[in-house]
Design an enzyme around this catalytic site. Sequence first.
Site, short mmCIF file in Angstrom:
data_model
loop_
_atom_site.label_atom_id
_atom_site.label_comp_id
_atom_site.label_asym_id
_atom_site.label_seq_id
_atom_site.Cartn_x
_atom_site.Cartn_y
_atom_site.Cartn_z
N SER A 36 0.82 -1.22 0.00
CA SER A 36 0.00 0.00 0.00
C SER A 36 0.85 1.27 0.00
CB SER A 36 -0.91 -0.02 1.24
OG SER A 36 -1.18 1.28 1.68
N1 LIG Z 1 -7.18 8.34 2.22
C1 LIG Z 1 -6.72 7.16 2.92
C2 LIG Z 1 -6.77 5.99 1.96
C3 LIG Z 1 -6.52 4.68 2.69
C4 LIG Z 1 -6.78 3.50 1.77
O1 LIG Z 1 -7.49 3.61 0.75
N2 LIG Z 1 -6.22 2.35 2.14
C5 LIG Z 1 -6.44 1.15 1.37
C6 LIG Z 1 -5.12 0.46 1.07
S1 LIG Z 1 -4.02 1.48 0.14
C7 LIG Z 1 -7.30 0.18 2.18
O2 LIG Z 1 -7.08 0.05 3.36
N3 LIG Z 1 -8.23 -0.53 1.52
C8 LIG Z 1 -9.02 -1.55 2.18
C9 LIG Z 1 -10.49 -1.32 2.04
O3 LIG Z 1 -10.90 -0.25 1.54
O4 LIG Z 1 -11.26 -2.19 2.46
C10 LIG Z 1 -5.31 7.40 3.46
O5 LIG Z 1 -4.60 8.21 2.86
O6 LIG Z 1 -4.94 6.79 4.47
#
Ligand SMILES: N[C@@H](CCC(=O)N[C@@H](CS)C(=O)NCC(=O)O)C(=O)O
Length: 131
Positions: free
Chosen positions: A10
Amino acid sequence: MLKLYYTPISVNSRRVWVALLEKQIAFEPLALNLDGDQFEPDFLGINPFHRIPVLVDGDLTVVESLAILDYIDAKYPAPPLLPTEVKALGIVRMVEMVTLNELLPAMFPLTRQLLCREILRKSWHSQSNRY
Ligand SMILES: N[C@@H](CCC(=O)N[C@@H](CS)C(=O)NCC(=O)O)C(=O)O
């Protein structure tokens, strides 16, 4: 000690990871597999939005990578993550926001395609090894 919930692949986790390394802050890395770990009740109790990265500092939980960077920089100011000169600060914040809000969503179709291809390849290999 700080705890960081993250996933190695990530980019949102990586910007926090790199900041912690830059500042030489010790932390406990807690890796999640995003194929379901994020929906486990324990993790939903930490972040109901089921996303990483998450930073836990004692009784404080911070979600959103840019908010985490701000928190880390305020708590551990040296070396600073942000410039103080007004124009430079404006440019850094703009690049951060454009990366998060424009570039990353635009990359999703491509990364999804690459990840799916990788998953299919692994699944094909594991099946062909069985026979
Ligand atoms: N705007 C957030 C985005 C976080 C995000 O989208 N994380 C993703 C991985 S890169 C996630 O955890 N996805 C799992 C899900 O949405 O279930 C940040 O900058 O922390």
